[in-house]
Design an enzyme around this catalytic site. Sequence first.
Site, PDB file in Angstrom:
ATOM      1  N   ARG A  87      -4.546  -3.376  21.805  1.00 33.46           N
ATOM      2  CA  ARG A  87      -4.077  -4.738  21.546  1.00 33.46           C
ATOM      3  C   ARG A  87      -3.083  -5.238  22.584  1.00 33.46           C
ATOM      4  O   ARG A  87      -3.096  -6.417  22.945  1.00 33.46           O
ATOM      5  CB  ARG A  87      -3.475  -4.808  20.141  1.00 33.46           C
ATOM      6  CG  ARG A  87      -4.532  -4.727  19.066  1.00 33.46           C
ATOM      7  CD  ARG A  87      -3.934  -4.685  17.682  1.00 33.46           C
ATOM      8  NE  ARG A  87      -4.989  -4.715  16.674  1.00 33.46           N
ATOM      9  CZ  ARG A  87      -4.777  -4.577  15.382  1.00 33.46           C
ATOM     10  NH1 ARG A  87      -3.542  -4.401  14.924  1.00 33.46           N
ATOM     11  NH2 ARG A  87      -5.778  -4.617  14.528  1.00 33.46           N
TER      12      ARG A  87
ATOM     13  N   HIS B  95      -0.869  -9.501  18.193  1.00 34.47           N
ATOM     14  CA  HIS B  95      -2.316  -9.387  17.976  1.00 34.47           C
ATOM     15  C   HIS B  95      -3.004 -10.411  18.866  1.00 34.47           C
ATOM     16  O   HIS B  95      -2.583 -11.571  18.912  1.00 34.47           O
ATOM     17  CB  HIS B  95      -2.658  -9.646  16.506  1.00 34.47           C
ATOM     18  CG  HIS B  95      -4.029  -9.196  16.126  1.00 34.47           C
ATOM     19  ND1 HIS B  95      -5.166  -9.837  16.569  1.00 34.47           N
ATOM     20  CD2 HIS B  95      -4.460  -8.163  15.355  1.00 34.47           C
ATOM     21  CE1 HIS B  95      -6.229  -9.222  16.083  1.00 34.47           C
ATOM     22  NE2 HIS B  95      -5.825  -8.198  15.346  1.00 34.47           N
TER      23      HIS B  95
ATOM     24  N   GLY C  78       0.802  -1.224   0.000  1.00 32.78           N
ATOM     25  CA  GLY C  78       0.000   0.000   0.000  1.00 32.78           C
ATOM     26  C   GLY C  78       0.830   1.266   0.000  1.00 32.78           C
ATOM     27  O   GLY C  78       0.580   2.196  -0.780  1.00 32.78           O
TER      28      GLY C  78
ATOM     29  N   GLU D 106       5.065   0.024   7.153  1.00 28.17           N
ATOM     30  CA  GLU D 106       5.559  -0.697   8.333  1.00 28.17           C
ATOM     31  C   GLU D 106       7.077  -0.681   8.420  1.00 28.17           C
ATOM     32  O   GLU D 106       7.638  -0.816   9.509  1.00 28.17           O
ATOM     33  CB  GLU D 106       5.043  -2.139   8.328  1.00 28.17           C
ATOM     34  CG  GLU D 106       5.262  -2.850   9.651  1.00 28.17           C
ATOM     35  CD  GLU D 106       4.625  -4.231   9.729  1.00 28.17           C
ATOM     36  OE1 GLU D 106       4.906  -4.956  10.708  1.00 28.17           O
ATOM     37  OE2 GLU D 106       3.846  -4.598   8.813  1.00 28.17           O
TER      38      GLU D 106
ATOM     39  N   ARG E 295       0.504   0.114  18.369  1.00 29.33           N
ATOM     40  CA  ARG E 295      -0.353   0.623  17.292  1.00 29.33           C
ATOM     41  C   ARG E 295      -1.813   0.318  17.569  1.00 29.33           C
ATOM     42  O   ARG E 295      -2.148  -0.792  17.971  1.00 29.33           O
ATOM     43  CB  ARG E 295       0.054  -0.011  15.955  1.00 29.33           C
ATOM     44  CG  ARG E 295      -0.863   0.410  14.806  1.00 29.33           C
ATOM     45  CD  ARG E 295      -0.386  -0.119  13.478  1.00 29.33           C
ATOM     46  NE  ARG E 295      -0.497  -1.564  13.335  1.00 29.33           N
ATOM     47  CZ  ARG E 295      -1.633  -2.226  13.087  1.00 29.33           C
ATOM     48  NH1 ARG E 295      -2.788  -1.578  13.026  1.00 29.33           N
ATOM     49  NH2 ARG E 295      -1.624  -3.535  12.929  1.00 29.33           N
TER      50      ARG E 295
END
Length: 641
Positions: A333, A289, A64, A434, A445
């Site tokens: 998280r 995560h 991206g 990243e 994050r």
Amino acid sequence: MLRFRKVAPSLKNGGNLKLFSTSSTLKKIASSQPLRAKQVSTSESVKYPVIDHTYDAIVVGAGGAGLRATFGLAEAGFNTACITKLFPTRSHTVAAQGGINAALGNMTKDDWRWHFYDTVKGSDWLGDQDAIHYMTKEAPKAVLELEHFGVPFSRTKEGKIYQRAFGGQSLEYGKGGQAYRCAAVADRTGHSILHTLYGQSLKHNTNFFIEYFAMDLIMEGGECRGVIAMNLEDGSIHRFRAHKTILATGGYGRAYFSCTSAHTCTGDGNAMVSRAGLPLQDLEFVQFHPTGIYGAGCLITEGCRGEGGYLLNSKGERFMERYAPTAKDLASRDVVSRAMTVEIREGRGVGPEKDHCYLQLSHLPAEILKERLPGISETAAIFAGVDVTKEPIPVLPTVHYNMGGIPTRFTGEVLTIDENGKDKIVPGLYAAGEAACVSVHGGNRLGANSLLDIVVFGRACALHIKDTLEPNTPHKPLAADAGLDSLKFLDQIRTSQGPKHTSEIRLDMQKTMQRDVSVFRMEETLQEGVKNIARVDGTYKDIGIRDRGLIWNTDLVEALELRNLLTCAVQTANAALNRKESRGAHAREDYPERDDKNWIKHTLTWQHKTGDPVTLKYRAVTRTTMDENEVKPVPPFKRVY
């Protein structure tokens, strides 16, 4: 002795080395390889065809961030090349599920300043507040821009972009309840964004060099002049000269045994920067995560909890109510991952070995699961053998994201420090996504800020280059031996005959990092980790490559990727050992409190080559915003959800 030779292309192509610049869009899509090099017959024992290319700007990586930077530059009239080791739509952005944060206010009233506050708090005050200011203010514009490019966002009944709840997001500076800020394309947001950005890149005059492995930066006098890369199809070497180089190579999740990252996430850009004698920043902050599928590591999006899913222990208890009474399962998280780890440690895990937890979705209506979480239903069925309409998904905290990376300004310019410890810009070099550490994520994050990061800062790189460079600016000549060290190393590793296979060393590294630099850390385990990862790093010299060829030599590529992973892993362990506090994802059991007096600072690490010791220094966190008339800085306070 190895010497560079320029190789002339076929005369059928008119001697033009930049064939893609004149290719039709159809040819750009059909060809993964714009140049065919022929090996030069020389007296050297090792022959590598070398081709030189000249561009205004080059981008390494086609995820991206890389694609947004690439077509932003091409759109502005720059002769731009995008170098990628895999086909663009296979980049890891495709795996992002949940969404992209922006204060659009489509579900409830919202304000980018509230998003700014949540991001600073989420970063545990290690994020640079000027960069967070820039990102959150640009967020609504970035999402609407994606919509105009063609991203098919899910819609409300009124036709607005649908936004779901995500962890760590609030209204009215934490006083107004849960925010619905995460714009989503069902549970395939990254997939849609990546394909859309690739389409935009093809629409503009972008030169793709697909399945080219970038090996090193070409540095001259402290300035980045481009990169040297290997064409995986035929083993030819390519030197790309450019005024501006952008690294958008992703994270290094594959340094760990259990991770949600693709096998291609090997920290290539980070290691290239490190070998160039430049620092990496905040590598100790590795996000786990909360919901990777137990045993497989595949990601189960936070969007599941945003849609109403919740975590359970062996007693059937919604245990997050004890750890985060307000946000519960939508705490940040790092908080959720630590809570799950504590539950498992204290014997309340599920399964025969009581070593994981359950994510409950079966109470949600089947039509909601089908409409908003179709990919998750499929993933759970394939990798966990679970029907989410009837059974919970077995989940475990899994390495997901690297908050640290290449230090940059919010313009994308790469930073180092001078002899007085002051920030210094590295001329010609940028980073985004990243791979970069802007730092908008700080110590932790927030979910759905990563897709925002790649779009905003990929665009920021292109905008800064547009402001500081004219298209077709003449180039200084490149030194004849530029990149020679890279070629020597390539030849050395390709012909290595050591006793250890790449996979053996890689597994040793992954098990070491998973064991010693994990969710919870202590002095003893971190010292062991530093010692063990240094031992693994030292075994790289014993590697043996079985395939001596140059054409599609995956054995060679994996060995090069392993070197990059080791560079990141060694610095991560050393940085973690030296940070004597708990902040964000860095949780020390022997230093359980955050130490704002001594540790609101960024870690900088240097390791020039594999096997070298790691040097550590520190630089200040930016605690002011870009304009205090727009938004005031958020002072540190106790972080609870």
